[in-house]
Motif scaffolding. Structure first.
Motif, mmCIF file in Angstrom:
data_model
loop_
_atom_site.group_PDB
_atom_site.id
_atom_site.type_symbol
_atom_site.label_atom_id
_atom_site.label_comp_id
_atom_site.label_asym_id
_atom_site.label_seq_id
_atom_site.Cartn_x
_atom_site.Cartn_y
_atom_site.Cartn_z
ATOM 1 N N LEU A 195 0.978 -1.036 -0.003
ATOM 2 C CA LEU A 195 0.048 -0.024 0.068
ATOM 3 C C LEU A 195 0.795 1.220 -0.110
ATOM 4 O O LEU A 195 0.628 2.124 -0.768
ATOM 5 C CB LEU A 195 -0.961 -0.001 1.158
ATOM 6 C CG LEU A 195 -2.256 -0.850 0.937
ATOM 7 C CD1 LEU A 195 -2.891 -1.133 2.418
ATOM 8 C CD2 LEU A 195 -3.240 -0.113 0.085
ATOM 9 N N VAL A 196 2.004 1.457 0.716
ATOM 10 C CA VAL A 196 2.793 2.363 1.044
ATOM 11 C C VAL A 196 3.803 2.655 -0.405
ATOM 12 O O VAL A 196 3.899 3.631 -1.009
ATOM 13 C CB VAL A 196 3.592 2.296 2.178
ATOM 14 C CG1 VAL A 196 4.590 3.550 2.059
ATOM 15 C CG2 VAL A 196 2.786 2.202 3.390
ATOM 16 N N PHE A 197 4.024 1.411 -0.862
ATOM 17 C CA PHE A 197 4.919 1.293 -2.062
ATOM 18 C C PHE A 197 4.118 1.779 -3.222
ATOM 19 O O PHE A 197 4.391 2.824 -4.011
ATOM 20 C CB PHE A 197 5.457 -0.044 -2.415
ATOM 21 C CG PHE A 197 5.942 -0.084 -3.761
ATOM 22 C CD1 PHE A 197 7.187 0.387 -4.016
ATOM 23 C CD2 PHE A 197 5.490 -0.805 -4.746
ATOM 24 C CE1 PHE A 197 7.865 0.155 -5.251
ATOM 25 C CE2 PHE A 197 5.909 -1.010 -6.153
ATOM 26 C CZ PHE A 197 6.984 -0.498 -6.251
ATOM 27 N N PHE A 198 2.822 1.756 -3.341
ATOM 28 C CA PHE A 198 1.934 1.845 -4.473
ATOM 29 C C PHE A 198 1.677 3.373 -4.441
ATOM 30 O O PHE A 198 1.558 4.102 -5.444
ATOM 31 C CB PHE A 198 0.404 1.146 -4.434
ATOM 32 C CG PHE A 198 -0.602 1.441 -5.305
ATOM 33 C CD1 PHE A 198 -0.196 0.995 -6.660
ATOM 34 C CD2 PHE A 198 -1.488 2.295 -5.139
ATOM 35 C CE1 PHE A 198 -1.278 1.193 -7.814
ATOM 36 C CE2 PHE A 198 -2.636 2.525 -6.175
ATOM 37 C CZ PHE A 198 -2.204 2.079 -7.466
ATOM 38 N N ASN A 199 1.301 3.904 -3.230
ATOM 39 C CA ASN A 199 0.961 5.260 -3.234
ATOM 40 C C ASN A 199 2.169 6.296 -3.207
ATOM 41 O O ASN A 199 2.142 7.396 -3.919
ATOM 42 C CB ASN A 199 0.265 5.492 -1.630
ATOM 43 C CG ASN A 199 -1.205 5.104 -1.482
ATOM 44 O OD1 ASN A 199 -2.002 5.975 -2.239
ATOM 45 N ND2 ASN A 199 -1.381 3.864 -1.120
ATOM 46 N N THR A 200 3.261 5.717 -2.815
ATOM 47 C CA THR A 200 4.640 6.580 -3.074
ATOM 48 C C THR A 200 4.774 6.553 -4.640
ATOM 49 O O THR A 200 5.094 7.766 -5.145
ATOM 50 C CB THR A 200 5.994 5.723 -2.322
ATOM 51 O OG1 THR A 200 5.580 5.551 -0.960
ATOM 52 C CG2 THR A 200 6.939 6.734 -2.378
ATOM 53 N N LEU A 201 4.730 5.453 -5.176
ATOM 54 C CA LEU A 201 4.853 5.427 -6.584
ATOM 55 C C LEU A 201 4.042 6.531 -7.268
ATOM 56 O O LEU A 201 4.471 7.453 -8.047
ATOM 57 C CB LEU A 201 4.646 4.188 -7.224
ATOM 58 C CG LEU A 201 4.799 3.698 -8.496
ATOM 59 C CD1 LEU A 201 6.424 4.013 -9.057
ATOM 60 C CD2 LEU A 201 4.698 2.352 -8.710
ATOM 61 N N VAL A 202 2.498 6.266 -6.809
ATOM 62 C CA VAL A 202 1.688 7.184 -7.654
ATOM 63 C C VAL A 202 2.096 8.667 -7.057
ATOM 64 O O VAL A 202 2.048 9.631 -8.069
ATOM 65 C CB VAL A 202 0.313 6.853 -7.007
ATOM 66 C CG1 VAL A 202 -0.618 8.017 -7.465
ATOM 67 C CG2 VAL A 202 -0.143 5.483 -7.674
ATOM 68 N N GLY A 203 2.570 8.936 -6.074
ATOM 69 C CA GLY A 203 2.688 10.446 -5.550
ATOM 70 C C GLY A 203 3.782 10.949 -6.133
ATOM 71 O O GLY A 203 3.882 11.931 -6.573
ATOM 72 N N VAL A 204 5.033 10.222 -6.451
ATOM 73 C CA VAL A 204 6.171 10.509 -7.137
ATOM 74 C C VAL A 204 5.684 10.896 -8.593
ATOM 75 O O VAL A 204 6.361 12.042 -8.931
ATOM 76 C CB VAL A 204 7.320 9.540 -7.045
ATOM 77 C CG1 VAL A 204 8.290 9.876 -7.857
ATOM 78 C CG2 VAL A 204 7.859 9.421 -5.659
#
Lengths: 255, 255
Positions: free
Chosen positions: A131-140
């Motif tokens: 969940l954090v990986f996915f959202n970091t990726l989307v955020g970046v």
């Protein structure tokens, strides 16, 4: 003050209704113990320290899961997000593992790590990491390229770009990911503790069911709900709001 | 990057992962049940599909989640809208709803086992509970977030209370309701898997959990894959279109 009263009143009414229902004798006390008995059980469990031990075990597991997965997930998310070829490929894969998050890992975890804290940590890791990986990726990836180009033009190095543009820019999304991760992780933990451990709130309530101790179960349920509400309202939501206001790409009037 | 290149990268990645997995399964000095090769998962798929177990289990899990979704929409949305229509009712129910939403259905499972016994009824009630509360809660929030001026406008023009609910409050709350449905189903799907593990006699959760003591790891991995794929399909073909439609059509987004 008035807000506090307003928040407590509905629960007071609920407890009164519960007391009335338990008193009416319509349900046997084994099914629904009166609130006073649940309060007495809670008092005993607080006094002999057993409730604290279970609460501590559950919270400790969530803390361990967070400490292991969040740094890894943010690092991985930023580096994959930097790679314009890899990011669109890995995004749906991370999405797939998100949909698997939590309890579905339990049988495999038990096969690999046996019953115990390692299996539970593995489940929490998988839930929070993706969940954090996915959202970091989307955020970046949503940080406007123009900000990146501006830093580059001004002679910024890759290190500056990551630390001063991409991570702050992705922070609101990262915090959302953490909040979701803790939410799903907490629920998965309760279920996993029922099966794979001998401590924690999940174990407490599942074990109590074997002895028909509905009073203990209700103490556990109230602890689970209260802990989550307190974490969410006092920690996660304020942090999320703060990061969105501080770093979020929200255009404010006059700016 | 075009979709062709993305697809090529994705295929290459998938091929690489499968090759590495096969190689690891063939060479690592571990018992076969720790890491069965991809071919074993495929064999499990063919075997279970031919025996008819897989279609039955998938069908049972889907039936339960669809039923819970229908109840949540048919009961939860009207309940949330009705509560949201009165400021007093909304203020009274808000703390209760947020508490009951915080206690996942799985935490109630031990109590439900005592109340309703080991069986289908307990699974259905736990899943319905988990899906229902986020829907009611978000429907209420959605109705409360509709600007009062729209309500006043209709009232000035002589609209009845029901007309206002139907023409203003419900459409205005739809984006929030869509969010509630997504959150409820996401939690509900996981609660279903956990409930099937603890109670079940069929379904995907039961399939992966009952395979564990027999070290049928390929069957576990197959079940996990199906759980992930089903959720991805549900997300892609149902939840996202629902969100896009409601937010684009009725969202109070400034354009």
């Amino acid at each position: 003050m008035r807000a506090g009263v307003r928040g407590v009143l509905p629960f007071a009414v609920l407890v009164l209704a519960w007391a009335a229902l338990a008193r009416s004798g319509w349900l046997p006390p084994v099914f629904l113990p009166p609130p006073a008995e649940v309060a007495r059980t809670a008092g005993e469990m607080l006094a002999d320290g057993s409730l604290w031990a279970h609460v501590g075990a559950s919270l400790g597991r969530v803390a361990l899961g967070l400490a292991v997965s969040v740094p890894l997930a943010v690092t991985a998310g930023v580096f994959v997000g930097l790679n314009r070829r890899l990011a669109p490929v890995l995004e749906p894969i991370a999405g797939f593992f998100n949909s698997l998050s939590g309890i579905a890992w339990l049988p495999l975890a038990i096969t690999w790590f046996g019953l115990g804290w390692l299996s539970v940590t593995f489940i929490l890791f998988n839930t929070i990491f993706f969940l954090v990986f996915f959202n970091t990726l989307v955020g970046v990836r949503t940080v406007p390229r123009i900000l990146e180009q501006a830093v580059r033009t001004l002679g910024g190095r890759r290190r500056h770009l990551i630390l001063q543009v991409l991570i702050p820019g992705a922070l609101p999304s990262i915090v959302t990911g953490i909040r979701l991760g803790v939410g799903f992780g907490w629920r998965a933990l309760i279920a996993a503790e029922m099966i794979a451990t001998t401590t924690g709130l999940g174990y407490l309530i599942y074990d109590a069911a074997n002895f028909h101790r509905t009073d203990t179960i209700l103490v556990g349920i109230i602890a689970i709900g209260t802990l989550w509400l307190a974490t969410d309202r006092l920690l996660l939501i304020p942090v999320e709001r703060w990061t969105v206001e501080r770093w979020g790409l929200v255009s404010r009037t006059g700016v | 990057m075009g979709w062709r290149a993305a697809l090529a990268t994705w295929a290459a990645l998938l091929g690489g992962v499968l090759a590495a997995w096969s190689l690891a399964a063939a060479t690592l000095p571990m018992p076969a049940y720790v890491l069965p090769p991809p071919t074993a998962v495929l064999e499990a798929l063919v075997d279970l599909a031919r025996k008819g177990i897989l279609p039955t289990y998938v069908g049972e899990s889907l039936r339960r989640i669809v039923q819970a979704a229908l109840v949540a929409v048919a009961v939860g949305v009207p309940a949330g809208v009705l509560l949201g229509m009165s400021r007093r009712a909304a203020e009274f129910s808000y703390p209760l709803l947020s508490f009951f939403q915080s206690v996942s259905g799985i935490a109630w499972l031990p109590l439900m086992l005592i109340w309703f016994g080991f069986g289908e009824r307990t699974i259905l009630i736990a899943v319905n509970y988990t899906v229902l509360f986020p829907v009611v809660f978000n429907a209420l929030l959605g109705v409360r977030s509709v600007p009062q001026i729209y309500v006043n406008a209709l009232r000035t023009l002589g609209a009845s209370r029901w007309r206002i609910a139907w023409a203003v409050l419900l459409p205005g709350a739809l984006p929030s309701i869509a969010t509630g449905v997504r959150l409820g189903l996401a939690y509900g799907w996981r609660a279903l898997i956990a409930a099937e593990m603890l109670v079940g006699a069929n379904g995907l959760g039961f399939m992966i959990f009952s395979a564990q003591p027999f070290h049928l790891t390929a069957r576990i991995m197959l079940g996990m894959g199906i759980i992930g794929v089903l959720w991805t399909l549900l997300d892609y073909f149902f939840l996202r279109p629902l969100e896009d439609a409601t937010i684009a059509r009725w969202g109070l987004v400034q354009r």
